[in-house]
Design a protein around this motif. Structure first.
Motif, PDB file in Angstrom:
ATOM      1  N   PRO A   1      42.421  30.062  47.364  1.00  0.00           N
ATOM      2  CA  PRO A   1      42.523  30.508  45.964  1.00  0.00           C
ATOM      3  C   PRO A   1      41.196  31.048  45.435  1.00  0.00           C
ATOM      4  CG  PRO A   1      43.636  28.402  46.238  1.00  0.00           C
ATOM      5  CD  PRO A   1      42.928  28.713  47.532  1.00  0.00           C
ATOM      6  N   GLU A   2      40.101  30.446  45.855  1.00  0.00           N
ATOM      7  CA  GLU A   2      38.789  30.904  45.403  1.00  0.00           C
ATOM      8  C   GLU A   2      38.512  32.324  45.903  1.00  0.00           C
ATOM      9  OE1 GLU A   2      39.290  27.976  47.081  1.00  0.00           O
ATOM     10  OE2 GLU A   2      39.253  26.700  45.285  1.00  0.00           O
ATOM     11  N   ARG A   3      38.867  32.576  47.159  1.00  0.00           N
ATOM     12  CA  ARG A   3      38.643  33.901  47.749  1.00  0.00           C
ATOM     13  C   ARG A   3      39.511  34.956  47.052  1.00  0.00           C
ATOM     14  NH1 ARG A   3      36.594  36.202  52.726  1.00  0.00           N
ATOM     15  NH2 ARG A   3      36.793  38.421  52.271  1.00  0.00           N
ATOM     16  N   VAL A   4      40.745  34.588  46.755  1.00  0.00           N
ATOM     17  CA  VAL A   4      41.640  35.508  46.049  1.00  0.00           C
ATOM     18  C   VAL A   4      41.063  35.827  44.671  1.00  0.00           C
ATOM     19  CG1 VAL A   4      43.931  35.751  45.007  1.00  0.00           C
ATOM     20  CG2 VAL A   4      43.707  34.774  47.297  1.00  0.00           C
ATOM     21  N   ARG A   5      40.629  34.806  43.951  1.00  0.00           N
ATOM     22  CA  ARG A   5      40.061  35.015  42.610  1.00  0.00           C
ATOM     23  C   ARG A   5      38.833  35.925  42.698  1.00  0.00           C
ATOM     24  NH1 ARG A   5      40.013  33.077  37.541  1.00  0.00           N
ATOM     25  NH2 ARG A   5      41.594  31.523  37.969  1.00  0.00           N
ATOM     26  N   ALA A   6      37.978  35.708  43.668  1.00  0.00           N
ATOM     27  CA  ALA A   6      36.767  36.521  43.820  1.00  0.00           C
ATOM     28  C   ALA A   6      37.140  37.976  44.104  1.00  0.00           C
ATOM     29  CB  ALA A   6      35.895  35.966  44.941  1.00  0.00           C
ATOM     30  N   GLN A   7      38.145  38.195  44.951  1.00  0.00           N
ATOM     31  CA  GLN A   7      38.555  39.572  45.256  1.00  0.00           C
ATOM     32  C   GLN A   7      39.165  40.249  44.032  1.00  0.00           C
ATOM     33  OE1 GLN A   7      41.010  39.406  48.787  1.00  0.00           O
ATOM     34  NE2 GLN A   7      39.229  39.457  50.132  1.00  0.00           N
ATOM     35  N   ILE A   8      39.977  39.516  43.286  1.00  0.00           N
ATOM     36  CA  ILE A   8      40.576  40.087  42.065  1.00  0.00           C
ATOM     37  C   ILE A   8      39.486  40.426  41.056  1.00  0.00           C
ATOM     38  CG2 ILE A   8      42.003  39.539  40.054  1.00  0.00           C
ATOM     39  CD1 ILE A   8      43.833  37.973  41.994  1.00  0.00           C
ATOM     40  N   GLU A   9      38.532  39.535  40.884  1.00  0.00           N
ATOM     41  CA  GLU A   9      37.438  39.795  39.946  1.00  0.00           C
ATOM     42  C   GLU A   9      36.618  41.011  40.388  1.00  0.00           C
ATOM     43  OE1 GLU A   9      35.361  36.078  39.567  1.00  0.00           O
ATOM     44  OE2 GLU A   9      36.929  35.236  38.278  1.00  0.00           O
ATOM     45  N   ALA A  10      36.380  41.146  41.687  1.00  0.00           N
ATOM     46  CA  ALA A  10      35.633  42.301  42.186  1.00  0.00           C
ATOM     47  C   ALA A  10      36.407  43.589  41.932  1.00  0.00           C
ATOM     48  CB  ALA A  10      35.338  42.135  43.676  1.00  0.00           C
ATOM     49  N   LEU A  11      37.702  43.580  42.178  1.00  0.00           N
ATOM     50  CA  LEU A  11      38.520  44.765  41.910  1.00  0.00           C
ATOM     51  C   LEU A  11      38.546  45.086  40.421  1.00  0.00           C
ATOM     52  CD1 LEU A  11      41.544  44.129  44.309  1.00  0.00           C
ATOM     53  CD2 LEU A  11      39.864  45.964  44.477  1.00  0.00           C
ATOM     54  N   HIS A  12      38.618  44.062  39.600  1.00  0.00           N
ATOM     55  CA  HIS A  12      38.598  44.274  38.157  1.00  0.00           C
ATOM     56  C   HIS A  12      37.280  44.901  37.721  1.00  0.00           C
ATOM     57  CE1 HIS A  12      37.845  43.038  33.954  1.00  0.00           C
ATOM     58  NE2 HIS A  12      39.087  43.426  33.817  1.00  0.00           N
ATOM     59  N   ASP A  13      36.173  44.372  38.232  1.00  0.00           N
ATOM     60  CA  ASP A  13      34.865  44.926  37.887  1.00  0.00           C
ATOM     61  C   ASP A  13      34.765  46.395  38.300  1.00  0.00           C
ATOM     62  OD1 ASP A  13      34.163  42.475  36.853  1.00  0.00           O
ATOM     63  OD2 ASP A  13      32.950  41.871  38.589  1.00  0.00           O
ATOM     64  N   GLU A  14      35.286  46.738  39.480  1.00  0.00           N
ATOM     65  CA  GLU A  14      35.281  48.130  39.937  1.00  0.00           C
ATOM     66  C   GLU A  14      36.100  49.017  39.008  1.00  0.00           C
ATOM     67  OE1 GLU A  14      36.530  48.605  43.998  1.00  0.00           O
ATOM     68  OE2 GLU A  14      35.279  46.930  44.665  1.00  0.00           O
ATOM     69  N   THR A  15      37.241  48.520  38.578  1.00  0.00           N
ATOM     70  CA  THR A  15      38.111  49.291  37.687  1.00  0.00           C
ATOM     71  C   THR A  15      37.441  49.504  36.340  1.00  0.00           C
ATOM     72  OG1 THR A  15      40.069  48.386  38.775  1.00  0.00           O
ATOM     73  CG2 THR A  15      40.395  49.350  36.604  1.00  0.00           C
ATOM     74  N   VAL A  16      36.834  48.451  35.829  1.00  0.00           N
ATOM     75  CA  VAL A  16      36.147  48.557  34.538  1.00  0.00           C
ATOM     76  C   VAL A  16      35.018  49.579  34.633  1.00  0.00           C
ATOM     77  CG1 VAL A  16      34.642  47.294  32.936  1.00  0.00           C
ATOM     78  CG2 VAL A  16      36.786  46.242  33.746  1.00  0.00           C
ATOM     79  N   LYS A  17      34.230  49.528  35.696  1.00  0.00           N
ATOM     80  CA  LYS A  17      33.133  50.488  35.879  1.00  0.00           C
ATOM     81  C   LYS A  17      33.665  51.902  35.996  1.00  0.00           C
ATOM     82  CE  LYS A  17      29.827  47.413  38.118  1.00  0.00           C
ATOM     83  NZ  LYS A  17      29.134  47.105  39.361  1.00  0.00           N
TER      84      LYS A  17
END
Length: 96
Positions: free
Chosen positions: A73-89
């Motif tokens: 679950p931690e790895r999934v959350r980290a990947q989702i957060e990274a994708l979100h950050d990329e989208t926001v940028k």
């Protein structure tokens, strides 16, 4: 068209009115034609739904058969957060 059979159906008055209005408007030649068209659409929708289910089942099977280890679950959350950050940028907004 194959051999035709005559059947009896029950419709609400609103449904029958809509069918008759469609025939009277010249959209169809007869009430039978309206109903044959409805059955063709129903058959097509069933085929399309069956095809969609086949695709979904194949995706599920590939996922279940995937030899890679499951993500924590931690790895999934980290990947989702990274994708979100990329989208926001990519859209020029600041990440919260």
């Amino acid at each position: 068209m194959g051999t035709a059979e005559k059947i009896s159906i029950t419709m609400t008055s609103d449904q029958l009115r809509a069918v008759r209005e469609s025939v009277e408007a010249g959209e169809y030649a007869s009430t039978s034609e309206v109903l044959r068209d409805a059955v063709r659409l129903w058959q097509r929708r069933r085929r399309e739904e069956a095809e969609s289910l086949t695709v979904i089942r194949a995706r599920i099977r590939r996922s279940l058969d995937d030899p890679r280890p499951a993500l924590s679950p931690e790895r999934v959350r980290a990947q989702i957060e990274a994708l979100h950050d990329e989208t926001v940028k990519a859209h020029g907004h600041e990440a919260p």
